[in-house]
Write a protein that holds these residues in place. Structure first.
Motif, PDB file in Angstrom:
ATOM      1  N   THR A   1       1.496   2.717  -3.747  1.00 21.56           N
ATOM      2  CA  THR A   1       0.405   3.216  -4.594  1.00 21.56           C
ATOM      3  C   THR A   1       0.676   4.661  -5.026  1.00 21.56           C
ATOM      4  O   THR A   1       1.425   5.385  -4.363  1.00 21.56           O
ATOM      5  CB  THR A   1      -0.930   3.206  -3.820  1.00 21.56           C
ATOM      6  OG1 THR A   1      -0.799   4.077  -2.681  1.00 21.56           O
ATOM      7  CG2 THR A   1      -1.302   1.801  -3.358  1.00 21.56           C
TER       8      THR A   1
ATOM      9  N   GLU B   1      -1.335   7.089  -4.719  1.00 20.30           N
ATOM     10  CA  GLU B   1      -1.867   7.969  -3.670  1.00 20.30           C
ATOM     11  C   GLU B   1      -0.804   8.201  -2.581  1.00 20.30           C
ATOM     12  O   GLU B   1      -0.567   9.328  -2.165  1.00 20.30           O
ATOM     13  CB  GLU B   1      -3.120   7.359  -3.013  1.00 20.30           C
ATOM     14  CG  GLU B   1      -4.344   7.293  -3.916  1.00 20.30           C
ATOM     15  CD  GLU B   1      -4.241   6.206  -4.982  1.00 20.30           C
ATOM     16  OE1 GLU B   1      -3.510   5.212  -4.757  1.00 20.30           O
ATOM     17  OE2 GLU B   1      -4.868   6.360  -6.045  1.00 20.30           O
TER      18      GLU B   1
ATOM     19  N   GLU C   1       0.824  -1.214   0.000  1.00 19.09           N
ATOM     20  CA  GLU C   1       0.000   0.000   0.000  1.00 19.09           C
ATOM     21  C   GLU C   1       0.861   1.267   0.000  1.00 19.09           C
ATOM     22  O   GLU C   1       0.371   2.344  -0.352  1.00 19.09           O
ATOM     23  CB  GLU C   1      -0.924   0.002   1.227  1.00 19.09           C
ATOM     24  CG  GLU C   1      -2.047  -1.025   1.116  1.00 19.09           C
ATOM     25  CD  GLU C   1      -2.970  -1.055   2.334  1.00 19.09           C
ATOM     26  OE1 GLU C   1      -3.936  -1.826   2.320  1.00 19.09           O
ATOM     27  OE2 GLU C   1      -2.711  -0.312   3.309  1.00 19.09           O
TER      28      GLU C   1
END
Lengths: 203, 203
Positions: free
Chosen positions: B41, B43, B38
């Motif tokens: 990513t 983002e 994660e």
């Protein structure tokens, strides 16, 4: 105070430039010749068991090693001009950028030099695979700098800070490490040219 | 404030322990699962282009990355208890020891983990030769710590500092890195046992 100095090596230069940007006169310099392995003697190992330069010896005999530790000591004694930031947020951001550069470009350039340069064969247990892996990261490190310098005169805004000294010395040390600076990093070239023109940069 | 957190990874732990030692309540935690990538990513890359954890997001939206930068920000806002030192000399010595540990034991343990652990195959361009070179340095790093802790309750004297957090977490992380702590480092064992018994260590 006395400064055990290592000539043109990157970390001794960082500290001497820091003194100059602060407007503090250099203390007595004690030259230690790395090429002659003077930093590996028992005498110097007692001063700094890490066998690294520079080391600032305080008047009470305390030996302060590690470039940024010496700079912080000087910042605490001579707060102006603030090269580590003036308030909590600036201090956090300057520490962040200094570390991004140290753990990024500076560390990779040093790894390439130490692990591939012929002059380091006798001083370092060279791991050529590590030099190669770091050489591949250089352009990414440079891109991060270039983007930051596209939006700011210096890495952390309008004022030069310790992060610029770290980054500028890393760029300087690309040459002896035989790493070219690609033409297209125009913001790095602008900023590095300005740094190199400052009187402190000759320190 | 919000803290992008990385669970049991070493750097997120350093920051949470720092909060606890300061007696500051943790802000809202936003878990980022490294095993699920994660942190890679788009983002998260916008929040921290280095793609590392933790990141402290300030109320004005500023993203503060790098463990020690976050800790320095907190130290500036909450000076007591001083974990980076109370005067120029203490600040210099604590910075020196924090860096000796970061560039020594912490860095070598992380290198062994990243470059040899099966769980890192997909996350890291592994250089096994670099893991081997660092594994050979571990005992020297430990000896430096042990000698310092023979003469001092904590690394920089009577008081726990940020350097102890860095060093203690490095020792903790030897286990997942499959590096044994030799029996004969009695001072490290005494000190590490005391750290692990502090309420902050569970943070």
């Amino acid at each position: 105070m006395r400064l055990y100095d290592g000539g043109r090596s990157p970390n001794p230069r960082r500290v001497r430039i820091f003194f100059a940007e602060k407007g503090i006169a250099l203390p007595e310099l004690i030259p230690v010749d790395i090429a002659k392995k003077e930093h590996l003697t028992p005498e110097f190992t007692r001063i700094n068991p890490m066998r690294r330069l520079p080391v600032l010896e305080l008047d009470d005999g305390t030996a302060l090693a590690e470039t940024i530790a010496i700079c912080r000591y000087l910042e605490s004694l001579h707060p102006e001009p603030a090269l580590f930031g003036r308030d909590a947020k600036e201090q956090g951001q300057i520490e962040m950028w200094n570390r991004r550069v140290e753990l990024g470009l500076f560390s990779s350039v040093m790894a390439v030099f130490r692990h591939s340069h012929p002059s380091m064969v006798e001083l370092e247990h060279q791991v050529p695979e590590w030099a190669d892996a770091n050489r591949e990261l250089i352009d990414d490190h440079l891109l991060l700098l270039d983007l930051q310098l596209a939006a700011n005169p210096f890495l952390c805004g309008e004022l030069m800070t310790v992060a610029d000294i770290t980054a500028g010395i890393a760029v300087d040390f690309m040459r002896p490490s035989r790493i070219p600076l690609p033409e297209d990093f125009a913001n790095i070239r602008r900023w590095h040219g300005e740094l190199a023109a400052r009187p402190s940069w000759a320190a």
